[in-house]
Design a protein around this motif. Structure first.
Motif, PDB file in Angstrom:
ATOM      1  N   VAL A 348      -7.898  85.871 -71.330  1.00  0.00           N
ATOM      2  CA  VAL A 348      -7.475  87.208 -70.570  1.00  0.00           C
ATOM      3  C   VAL A 348      -8.316  88.132 -70.447  1.00  0.00           C
ATOM      4  CG1 VAL A 348      -5.696  89.057 -70.903  1.00  0.00           C
ATOM      5  CG2 VAL A 348      -4.866  86.547 -70.974  1.00  0.00           C
ATOM      6  N   PRO A 349      -9.037  88.338 -71.568  1.00  0.00           N
ATOM      7  CA  PRO A 349     -10.262  89.392 -71.342  1.00  0.00           C
ATOM      8  C   PRO A 349     -11.192  89.126 -70.325  1.00  0.00           C
ATOM      9  CG  PRO A 349      -9.782  89.153 -73.627  1.00  0.00           C
ATOM     10  CD  PRO A 349      -8.935  87.911 -72.957  1.00  0.00           C
ATOM     11  N   ILE A 350     -11.783  87.808 -70.403  1.00  0.00           N
ATOM     12  CA  ILE A 350     -12.889  87.302 -69.553  1.00  0.00           C
ATOM     13  C   ILE A 350     -12.293  87.426 -67.904  1.00  0.00           C
ATOM     14  CG2 ILE A 350     -13.999  85.468 -68.716  1.00  0.00           C
ATOM     15  CD1 ILE A 350     -14.455  84.818 -71.717  1.00  0.00           C
ATOM     16  N   LEU A 351     -10.724  87.156 -67.976  1.00  0.00           N
ATOM     17  CA  LEU A 351     -10.317  87.079 -66.508  1.00  0.00           C
ATOM     18  C   LEU A 351     -10.189  88.566 -66.131  1.00  0.00           C
ATOM     19  CD1 LEU A 351      -8.625  85.260 -64.842  1.00  0.00           C
ATOM     20  CD2 LEU A 351      -6.471  86.058 -65.859  1.00  0.00           C
ATOM     21  N   ILE A 352      -9.979  89.598 -66.856  1.00  0.00           N
ATOM     22  CA  ILE A 352      -9.865  90.783 -66.531  1.00  0.00           C
ATOM     23  C   ILE A 352     -11.452  91.201 -66.042  1.00  0.00           C
ATOM     24  CG2 ILE A 352      -9.688  93.182 -67.261  1.00  0.00           C
ATOM     25  CD1 ILE A 352      -7.572  92.312 -69.034  1.00  0.00           C
ATOM     26  N   THR A 353     -12.250  90.787 -66.688  1.00  0.00           N
ATOM     27  CA  THR A 353     -13.889  90.874 -66.276  1.00  0.00           C
ATOM     28  C   THR A 353     -14.050  90.498 -65.055  1.00  0.00           C
ATOM     29  OG1 THR A 353     -14.397  91.127 -68.634  1.00  0.00           O
ATOM     30  CG2 THR A 353     -15.954  90.925 -67.183  1.00  0.00           C
ATOM     31  N   GLN A 354     -13.499  89.244 -64.773  1.00  0.00           N
ATOM     32  CA  GLN A 354     -13.998  88.549 -63.552  1.00  0.00           C
ATOM     33  C   GLN A 354     -13.258  89.190 -62.522  1.00  0.00           C
ATOM     34  OE1 GLN A 354     -12.444  84.522 -64.127  1.00  0.00           O
ATOM     35  NE2 GLN A 354     -14.363  83.815 -64.883  1.00  0.00           N
ATOM     36  N   PHE A 355     -11.958  89.941 -62.513  1.00  0.00           N
ATOM     37  CA  PHE A 355     -11.283  90.442 -61.654  1.00  0.00           C
ATOM     38  C   PHE A 355     -12.218  91.739 -61.304  1.00  0.00           C
ATOM     39  CE2 PHE A 355      -8.557  94.203 -60.145  1.00  0.00           C
ATOM     40  CZ  PHE A 355      -7.944  93.713 -59.186  1.00  0.00           C
ATOM     41  N   ALA A 356     -12.731  92.474 -62.522  1.00  0.00           N
ATOM     42  CA  ALA A 356     -13.439  93.680 -62.053  1.00  0.00           C
ATOM     43  C   ALA A 356     -14.595  93.380 -61.120  1.00  0.00           C
ATOM     44  CB  ALA A 356     -13.955  94.456 -63.247  1.00  0.00           C
ATOM     45  N   GLY A 357     -15.399  92.161 -61.687  1.00  0.00           N
ATOM     46  CA  GLY A 357     -16.638  91.775 -61.082  1.00  0.00           C
ATOM     47  C   GLY A 357     -16.369  91.285 -59.510  1.00  0.00           C
ATOM     48  N   ASN A 358     -15.030  90.768 -59.094  1.00  0.00           N
ATOM     49  CA  ASN A 358     -14.752  90.451 -57.893  1.00  0.00           C
ATOM     50  C   ASN A 358     -14.518  91.751 -57.059  1.00  0.00           C
ATOM     51  OD1 ASN A 358     -15.364  87.632 -57.742  1.00  0.00           O
ATOM     52  ND2 ASN A 358     -12.999  87.521 -58.887  1.00  0.00           N
ATOM     53  N   ILE A 359     -14.080  92.699 -57.665  1.00  0.00           N
ATOM     54  CA  ILE A 359     -13.808  93.965 -56.760  1.00  0.00           C
ATOM     55  C   ILE A 359     -15.436  94.450 -56.409  1.00  0.00           C
ATOM     56  CG2 ILE A 359     -13.286  96.514 -57.131  1.00  0.00           C
ATOM     57  CD1 ILE A 359     -10.948  95.712 -58.479  1.00  0.00           C
ATOM     58  N   ASN A 360     -16.311  94.303 -57.243  1.00  0.00           N
ATOM     59  CA  ASN A 360     -17.894  94.877 -56.855  1.00  0.00           C
ATOM     60  C   ASN A 360     -18.605  93.465 -56.604  1.00  0.00           C
ATOM     61  OD1 ASN A 360     -17.419  97.699 -57.605  1.00  0.00           O
ATOM     62  ND2 ASN A 360     -17.090  96.976 -59.701  1.00  0.00           N
ATOM     63  N   ILE A 411     -13.851 103.432 -56.439  1.00  0.00           N
ATOM     64  CA  ILE A 411     -13.929 102.228 -57.373  1.00  0.00           C
ATOM     65  C   ILE A 411     -13.950 102.217 -58.894  1.00  0.00           C
ATOM     66  CG2 ILE A 411     -15.545 100.238 -57.641  1.00  0.00           C
ATOM     67  CD1 ILE A 411     -16.652 101.085 -54.883  1.00  0.00           C
ATOM     68  N   PHE A 412     -14.723 103.302 -59.336  1.00  0.00           N
ATOM     69  CA  PHE A 412     -14.699 103.265 -61.076  1.00  0.00           C
ATOM     70  C   PHE A 412     -13.264 103.661 -61.462  1.00  0.00           C
ATOM     71  CE2 PHE A 412     -14.483 106.077 -64.384  1.00  0.00           C
ATOM     72  CZ  PHE A 412     -15.103 105.358 -65.535  1.00  0.00           C
ATOM     73  N   LEU A 413     -12.337 104.323 -60.742  1.00  0.00           N
ATOM     74  CA  LEU A 413     -11.139 104.528 -61.236  1.00  0.00           C
ATOM     75  C   LEU A 413     -10.459 103.436 -61.073  1.00  0.00           C
ATOM     76  CD1 LEU A 413     -10.799 108.319 -59.891  1.00  0.00           C
ATOM     77  CD2 LEU A 413     -10.983 107.619 -62.309  1.00  0.00           C
ATOM     78  N   ILE A 414     -10.587 102.693 -60.086  1.00  0.00           N
ATOM     79  CA  ILE A 414      -9.607 101.474 -59.770  1.00  0.00           C
ATOM     80  C   ILE A 414      -9.941 100.562 -60.845  1.00  0.00           C
ATOM     81  CG2 ILE A 414      -9.147  99.663 -58.415  1.00  0.00           C
ATOM     82  CD1 ILE A 414      -9.509 101.864 -55.808  1.00  0.00           C
ATOM     83  N   VAL A 415     -11.410 100.049 -60.991  1.00  0.00           N
ATOM     84  CA  VAL A 415     -11.491  99.006 -62.049  1.00  0.00           C
ATOM     85  C   VAL A 415     -11.335  99.296 -63.174  1.00  0.00           C
ATOM     86  CG1 VAL A 415     -13.671  97.858 -63.009  1.00  0.00           C
ATOM     87  CG2 VAL A 415     -13.338  98.126 -60.281  1.00  0.00           C
ATOM     88  N   ALA A 416     -11.492 100.850 -63.869  1.00  0.00           N
ATOM     89  CA  ALA A 416     -11.423 101.257 -65.267  1.00  0.00           C
ATOM     90  C   ALA A 416     -10.033 101.139 -65.352  1.00  0.00           C
ATOM     91  CB  ALA A 416     -11.887 102.515 -65.164  1.00  0.00           C
ATOM     92  N   PHE A 418      -7.172  99.476 -64.107  1.00  0.00           N
ATOM     93  CA  PHE A 418      -6.724  98.433 -63.920  1.00  0.00           C
ATOM     94  C   PHE A 418      -6.953  97.466 -65.160  1.00  0.00           C
ATOM     95  CE2 PHE A 418      -6.748  93.856 -63.197  1.00  0.00           C
ATOM     96  CZ  PHE A 418      -5.624  93.428 -62.631  1.00  0.00           C
ATOM     97  N   SER A 419      -8.419  97.569 -65.577  1.00  0.00           N
ATOM     98  CA  SER A 419      -9.004  96.670 -66.790  1.00  0.00           C
ATOM     99  C   SER A 419      -8.407  97.240 -68.123  1.00  0.00           C
ATOM    100  CB  SER A 419     -10.481  96.864 -66.819  1.00  0.00           C
ATOM    101  OG  SER A 419     -11.145  96.483 -65.721  1.00  0.00           O
TER     102      SER A 419
END
Length: 436
Positions: A348-360, A411-416, A418-419
């Motif tokens: 799950v933590p890596i999945l969240i990281t992948q989601f943030a990475g896909n946004i960027n 972008i920072f506000l969205i990613v931070a 959500f993560s």
């Protein structure tokens, strides 16, 4: 007044005086030299730095007629003033931090003198710092690097969002940049040309991030389960084959894929034509371009998830499956009750990281479609542009620096947000708190 108070007051008046009072002469002289050096550098610059950050300049560059000649008159460069002002303010903050530390050091040493404890010599202090405090001493160098090479550029970007720094009318040194408050953010959501682009690109960014994350994650699980199945032989060979797309540099893979999906000359459309299926506009139609980037991202991203899941599968105790078989559980029930909970707990933590990475995920979009095809309703953006690629185009191609800075903050506000929200809801975070 006690010795600790006298030492603290003296250090407040001038760095090093408290150490000299505590008979730490070399340390006191070093601290005094630091303050003298700081004053020599800061005194002439601090006023100009504050003026530059506050006003962003008052005089533009131009030409003045002297006799029969036009002589160029140098003016203020708003961006240079802002950067130099930030550097000066950051140095001032570091100096203030050191100043506070010297006061605390003098106070503690004075307290030790009152208690009759021997005051360490400079050599003993140096040995203590290089031994007991060696990790902190070594970390201070990268901390300063992060401060000036990461934190300061971020602060600079945030400040640009509150200016009118954009082409063609507000580019120094021809023109000065002014503070405009929240006008940039207001224009992003109220002006039709900007708001339509922002809403469209932001919506596609979220859809892309969800689909790209889910497809690569589920695809990785399926491939890992297939490889680890009992009836599959040559497991090492299959692992090697499936890891090749990840092992090859993305730049090469994406450029090759771009040629394969070329609408006119690409091999894929040629093969479709041979079978009478016609040619598809893979990269020129908005819908098919989005389908293409999702498929190519699966090709690149599934191997990453596969390797991760394979490691988790090997760590699951075999006796749990044996006990489930004794109880008469089917293969699907074993997957649902044993395998999937183990996978989710670890990933799950890596999945969240992948989601943030896909946004960027800049590289897949930029190298495969460059954000195209062109969308007539968008401002400086194409149909497949993400917020990050739109930001790139605004900055590098169109010099809309204030708007790109505002988008970077969004972008920072969205990613931070959500993560942090998702990670705090995950079992791994909750069980970590229980363990502590």
């Amino acid at each position: 007044m006690r010795q600790r108070g006298i030492a603290a007051v003296l250090s407040t008046l001038f760095m090093g005086l408290g150490q000299l009072y505590n008979r730490q002469y070399i340390k006191g002289l070093l601290f005094a030299a630091i303050e003298v050096s700081a004053l020599i550098w800061l005194m002439p610059n601090i006023g100009k730095a504050l003026w530059g950050v506050y006003t962003l300049g008052e005089k533009t560059q131009g030409f003045q007629k002297v006799g029969k000649l036009n002589v160029r008159v140098e003016g203020d460069h708003s961006i240079y003033l802002l950067i130099s002002g930030l550097i000066t303010l950051f140095v001032l903050a570091i100096f203030i931090l050191i100043y506070i530390m010297t006061i605390r050091d003098a106070y503690r040493t004075g307290k030790s003198r009152e208690a009759g404890i021997a005051i360490p010599s400079f050599q003993e202090t140096l040995a203590y710092v290089t031994d007991k405090k060696f990790p902190l001493l070594m970390l201070s160098v990268p901390i300063i690097g992060v401060l000036f090479l990461t934190v300061m550029p971020i602060v600079f970007m945030i400040m640009l969002a509150f200016t009118n720094y954009a082409a063609p009318n507000n580019i120094p040194p021809k023109s000065l940049v002014d503070w405009v408050g929240f006008d940039t953010f207001a224009n992003l959501v109220t002006l039709k040309t900007w708001s339509a682009t922002f809403i469209g690109v932001a919506t596609w960014t979220i859809i892309w991030a969800i689909i790209a994350t889910v497809t690569t994650y589920i695809g990785g699980i399926l491939v890992a389960l297939l490889i680890e199945s009992k009836g599959v032989y040559f497991k090492k060979m299959w692992r090697t084959i499936f890891i090749l797309p990840y092992a090859i540099p993305q730049l090469i893979s994406l450029l090759v894929m771009r040629n394969l999906f070329n609408g006119q000359f690409g091999p894929i459309n040629q093969y479709l034509g041979y079978f009478g299926l016609g040619k598809l506009p893979w990269l020129t139609d908005p819908f098919w371009a989005k389908v293409t980037v999702i498929m190519v991202n699966m090709w690149i991203g599934i191997p990453v998830s596969m390797v991760l899941i394979l490691g988790i599968l090997t760590a699951i105790p075999k006796d749990m499956y044996e006990a489930a078989e004794v109880d008469g559980a089917t293969s699907f029930q074993k997957f649902r009750i044993i395998t999937m909970p183990f996978i989710l707990f670890s990933t799950v933590p890596i999945l969240i990281t992948q989601f943030a990475g896909n946004i960027n995920n800049f590289s897949v979009i930029f190298l495969l479609t460059n954000g195209d095809p062109v969308n007539g309703d968008y401002q400086y953006a194409g149909s497949t542009d993400l917020l990050v690629t739109w930001l790139y185009k605004l900055t590098l191609n169109n010099s809309q620096f204030n708007m790109s800075s505002a988008i970077g903050i969004v972008i920072f506000l969205i990613v931070a947000s959500f993560s942090i929200w998702n990670y705090r809801r995950s079992r791994s975070f909750k069980e970590e708190d229980m363990i502590q």
